[in-house]
Motif scaffolding. Structure first.
Motif, PDB file in Angstrom:
ATOM      1  N   ALA A   1       0.813  -1.212   0.000  1.00  0.00           N
ATOM      2  CA  ALA A   1       0.000   0.000   0.000  1.00  0.00           C
ATOM      3  C   ALA A   1       0.846   1.261   0.000  1.00  0.00           C
ATOM      4  CB  ALA A   1      -0.930   0.004   1.220  1.00  0.00           C
ATOM      5  N   HIS A   2       2.140   1.166   0.291  1.00  0.00           N
ATOM      6  CA  HIS A   2       2.997   2.355   0.316  1.00  0.00           C
ATOM      7  C   HIS A   2       2.984   3.023  -1.048  1.00  0.00           C
ATOM      8  CE1 HIS A   2       6.588   4.863   0.751  1.00  0.00           C
ATOM      9  NE2 HIS A   2       6.460   4.682   2.063  1.00  0.00           N
TER      10      HIS A   2
ATOM     11  N   TYR B   1       5.937   2.177  -7.869  1.00  0.00           N
ATOM     12  CA  TYR B   1       7.048   2.732  -8.645  1.00  0.00           C
ATOM     13  C   TYR B   1       8.311   1.897  -8.456  1.00  0.00           C
ATOM     14  CZ  TYR B   1      10.192   6.465 -10.357  1.00  0.00           C
ATOM     15  OH  TYR B   1      11.120   7.201 -11.049  1.00  0.00           O
ATOM     16  N   GLY B   2       8.626   1.574  -7.192  1.00  0.00           N
ATOM     17  CA  GLY B   2       9.824   0.800  -6.913  1.00  0.00           C
ATOM     18  C   GLY B   2       9.781  -0.592  -7.521  1.00  0.00           C
TER      19      GLY B   2
ATOM     20  N   GLU C   1      -3.407   6.200  -4.005  1.00  0.00           N
ATOM     21  CA  GLU C   1      -2.202   6.563  -3.259  1.00  0.00           C
ATOM     22  C   GLU C   1      -2.213   8.038  -2.887  1.00  0.00           C
ATOM     23  OE1 GLU C   1       0.825   3.318  -5.357  1.00  0.00           O
ATOM     24  OE2 GLU C   1       0.765   5.400  -6.040  1.00  0.00           O
ATOM     25  N   ARG C   2      -2.626   8.876  -3.818  1.00  0.00           N
ATOM     26  CA  ARG C   2      -2.619  10.310  -3.539  1.00  0.00           C
ATOM     27  C   ARG C   2      -3.743  10.704  -2.589  1.00  0.00           C
ATOM     28  NH1 ARG C   2       0.127   9.044  -7.530  1.00  0.00           N
ATOM     29  NH2 ARG C   2       1.721  10.316  -8.529  1.00  0.00           N
TER      30      ARG C   2
ATOM     31  N   GLY D   1      -7.208   7.590   5.535  1.00  0.00           N
ATOM     32  CA  GLY D   1      -6.172   7.506   4.517  1.00  0.00           C
ATOM     33  C   GLY D   1      -5.550   6.126   4.455  1.00  0.00           C
ATOM     34  N   GLN D   2      -5.324   5.526   5.620  1.00  0.00           N
ATOM     35  CA  GLN D   2      -4.763   4.176   5.654  1.00  0.00           C
ATOM     36  C   GLN D   2      -5.740   3.170   5.060  1.00  0.00           C
ATOM     37  OE1 GLN D   2      -3.697   2.850   9.562  1.00  0.00           O
ATOM     38  NE2 GLN D   2      -2.638   1.032   8.847  1.00  0.00           N
ATOM     39  N   ALA D   3      -7.039   3.337   5.344  1.00  0.00           N
ATOM     40  CA  ALA D   3      -8.047   2.432   4.791  1.00  0.00           C
ATOM     41  C   ALA D   3      -8.110   2.531   3.271  1.00  0.00           C
ATOM     42  CB  ALA D   3      -9.408   2.730   5.402  1.00  0.00           C
TER      43      ALA D   3
END
Length: 789
Positions: free
Chosen positions: A60-61, A66-67, A225-226, A347-349
């Motif tokens: 979720a990060h 991207y990584g 994500e945003r 936001g975490q949810a």
């Protein structure tokens, strides 16, 4: 091709929000449902819930996607080269992938395809130009400078073109580095073979294809994500806001206001990033066909929460003095802090696609606040009437936040009933692009000045490398390109991080080459270092520099003795940093201290426009239309720009920081001004005709005229007229003489206008101090493209 849009379901009610999915869903809750299915299935051995939680958090990060994308691209190249026994080709392929990844911007799959094709065209032209012109140094350096200047100006067209320009400049230097070391049968430093050019473009094309495929498969992940980051930043903003209500005498409110202003800048940045992601996927003009209104609703909810959280209904010092012996301010403080935690949890949810539990604690805190206010009302203290009215409005605001957080439910719904128009400032036709570029062709433009600075710096860097060590000096250009920033403060910070990161990276590379001489292990370490670079390059540049140094040296060790490159790399870094610092100091420097008055003028102008929009809503319009949202976002953007300018100003030479303290005082005052206006905006609604409308109109006209006068004086750096403050105190006193039986909205309107009027003398004093500061004329810089909606 499917656009990959999400299909969400919602269970409406007071209970927890369940994020469910349908078969084949790639949307907001697909991964969460996948984990639910795994946990329900009788699989043995079964993964522990703790491991599942850690894995979910990692995925979720916001940088995980991207990584992982970069890791896959690099790992596939490494595996193929290993299999085909072509390890010397790895460094050049890696550089092509890195350049393509640097040019990547957020977009839908079609926009990403256009960006990749344009990037590859620019890359091909740049790589071919390097090969053809390399043998004629004078023509080569002139072409390099001209191309750098033109590519930098492309930033005026938007983030996509700015990223493509960065990637193209990087690939040009990578092509020089590839020629410096040589691969295959080509001798180092020669132009006899086009193999390196082909490998660079192949690496870039491979990452571009992977990027397009990834965007099609995970179309809406960047939006989630945003939005997740946005609500996390909002949660921190609410917690910092809660600290202002601490009922302690002699509290350092100024420091807390500055911290709140800096956090407000982060919230504004997150709002703009979320808007950009939504625009890229759901249309740019509110046209029909949007399959889900979920993201619009979350975005608009965040905007509304931000406005309500920014609101100030009365000076906190006065509230502390009046209610020092009551628990009402502690109730407000606790409720705001709990709502901040709830925003972060939401936001975490969103990010982890898990159920969102609002909980009973915040509802109980809201009820406690209401009971505390009722108790104060029952005291019938006449001295508290005006303050209690403000506290009632504050409680109404907090209850509105509580209601939105408790009732938020995610559903598979259309955007019906929502004004889904968002302002899109990016040009979309050739005519618009040409107009935008022509506007930058002046020394008053920030981009023009930065482009000229970059062009001269790279030309000087090329001349130096020809004098110092022409066969191994192109890292000077790479360092100069990455360290030289639009402002001196940003360049200085990047310079320190680059040198420190290079030192750390060189030490690590030396140790790793000693400890792990095997080629296979060194390649795996290089792969991990490249992944670390892309994860940290935007917010931990020191770590990113160390990682990319390790990767480069380990890869180049394939082509020769990597140990002999350690000292040249350090020398190149120091020379490149020195050139970048000199360019920022000597070539049309953009000193924030000399243009602070212009940034402040923009803030006051935005305040005046926001005031006009708010008062229009009380007189006629109501609602939440596009023009109101634009004015509100422009005000927040201007406030954030002032905060950023002061941050850069702190890193400038001492003789340019004479206005720094006045600037920070102005920032705190502008944040207070924004708070008073936000309180009006948060409660906006059309009001019926009233006998005191003439008085309200007089106050609005006086405020508007004063703000415009302050903005004009700041922009021209001329003294303010002495009669600006005349009579504002008496007008504020008249407004505050509110009858007991008056509509709450009328009371709010009069009280907030009085607070704004009383703030004018302090705002004027801070502006006078900056105007009377160091008498250096600053050019009127061309405005940057506007951003929010």
């Amino acid at each position: 091709m499917s656009d990959g849009r999400d299909a969400e379901q919602r269970s409406i009610g007071a209970g927890p929000i369940h994020l469910e999915t349908r078969p084949g869903d790639t949307g907001l809750h697909g991964v969460a449902a996948h984990w639910h299915r795994l946990s329900a299935a009788p699989i043995a051995p079964r993964m522990s819930s703790a491991f599942e939680s850690r894995l979910s958090r990692l995925w979720a990060h916001e940088k995980a996607s991207y990584g992982l994308r970069v890791f896959i691209a690099l790992a596939v190249v490494m595996g193929l080269c290993w299999h085909r026994n072509a390890l010397p080709a790895i460094p050049t392929l890696f550089l092509g992938i890195i350049a393509s990844a640097l040019a990547e911007t957020d977009d839908n799959w079609l926009g990403r395809t256009k960006s990749v094709l344009l990037s590859l065209l620019c890359f091909a032209l740049a790589a071919v130009a390097v090969k053809l012109l390399f043998a004629t140094p004078l023509v080569f350096v002139c072409s390099l400078a001209l191309a750098t200047f033109c590519l930098t100006l492309l930033g005026a067209l938007g983030e996509r073109y700015a990223s493509i320009a960065t990637g193209t400049i990087s690939l040009s230097i990578y092509a020089m580095i590839g020629m410096e070391h040589g691969t295959g049968s080509a001798a180092p430093g020669t132009v006899d073979s086009w193999r390196d050019t082909g490998l660079l473009l192949l690496g870039a094309a491979w990452y571009g294809a992977l990027s397009i495929l990834w965007t099609a498969l995970f179309a809406n992940r960047p939006v989630r994500e945003r939005l997740a980051r946005l609500f996390w930043e909002l949660g921190r903003f609410l917690r910092l806001k809660a600290e202002l209500f601490e009922p302690v005498r002699q509290l350092d409110q100024h420091t807390r206001r500055l911290a709140l202003a800096q956090q407000n800048a982060r919230v504004v940045e997150a709002l703009n990033a979320a808007k950009t992601a939504i625009l890229a996927r759901f249309g740019r003009s509110g046209r029909p066909g949007v399959q889900s209104g979920l993201y619009f609703r979350l975005y608009y909810m965040a905007q509304d929460l931000h406005e309500r959280a920014s609101s100030s209904h009365y000076p906190y010092e006065a509230l502390t003095e009046a209610f020092f012996h009551s628990d009402v301010l502690y109730r407000c403080m606790r409720l705001l802090a709990l709502q901040g935690k709830a925003c972060a949890a939401l936001g975490q949810a969103i990010g982890m696609r898990t159920p969102f539990e609002y909980g009973e604690q915040t509802r109980i805190a809201t009820a406690d606040l209401r009971q505390s206010l009722d108790f104060l009302r029952d005291q019938h203290n006449q001295r508290w009437n005006r303050l209690l009215g403000s506290l009632e409005l504050l409680a109404t605001n907090l209850q509105a936040i509580e209601r939105q957080l408790s009732e938020i439910a995610l559903s598979d719904t259309t955007s019906e009933g929502l004004d889904t128009r968002l302002r899109d400032s990016a040009p979309h036709t050739l005519g618009e692009m040409a107009t935008r570029l022509r506007a930058q062709l002046t020394p008053k433009s920030l981009l023009f000045r930065h482009g000229l600075r970059m062009a001269i710096a790279l030309a000087v860097g090329y001349g130096v490398l020809r004098l110092v060590h022409p066969e191994q000096g192109y890292w000077i250009l790479l360092t100069t390109a990455f360290v030289c920033r639009p402002s001196y403060g940003a360049t200085r910070l990047r310079l320190v991080q680059r040198i420190a990161g290079t030192l750390v990276g060189l030490g690590l590379a030396w140790a790793l080459m000693q400890l792990f001489p095997a080629t296979e292990l060194q390649l795996l370490i290089a792969l991990a270092a490249a992944l670390a670079f892309f994860i940290t390059r935007t917010d931990r540049y020191l770590v990113a520099t160390a990682a990319i140094t390790v990767m480069a040296l380990l890869c180049l060790n394939l082509l020769g003795n990597g140990f002999v490159l350690l000292w040249p790399r350090l020398l190149d870094t120091l020379i490149g940093c020195a050139i970048a610092a000199a360019a920022s100091l000597l070539i049309l420097p953009d000193w924030q201290g000399r243009r602070l008055h212009l940034v402040m003028a923009t803030v006051v102008q935005a305040c005046a426009r926001y005031l006009d929009e708010v008062l229009d809503h009380y007189r006629a319009r109501g609602g939440d239309d596009l023009s109101y949202r634009i004015a509100r976002r422009d005000m927040h953007n201007a406030d954030a720009a002032l905060s950023a300018a002061l941050g850069n100003m702190m890193r400038e030479p001492g003789f340019l920081r004479r206005n720094l303290e006045a600037g920070f005082r102005f920032l705190a005052l502008s944040n207070t001004l924004l708070g008073y206006l936000s309180a009006l905006g948060a409660h906006r609604a059309p009001l019926p005709a009233h006998a005191d409308d003439a008085l309200v109109d007089q106050a609005g006209t006086r405020l508007r005229a004063a703000l415009q006068a302050i903005a004009q004086a700041l922009a021209a750096r001329k003294p303010l007229p002495p009669e600006l403050d005349a009579g504002v105190g008496a007008l504020a006193d008249t407004l505050e003489q509110v009858p007991d039986r008056i509509d709450d909205k009328q009371r709010l309107l009069r009280t907030q206008l009085a607070l704004l009027l009383r703030l004018l003398p302090r705002l004027r004093a801070a502006a006078d101090e900056v105007i009377a500061g160091p008498a250096h004329d600053a050019p009127t810089l061309a405005p940057s493209p506007a951003g929010a909606g």
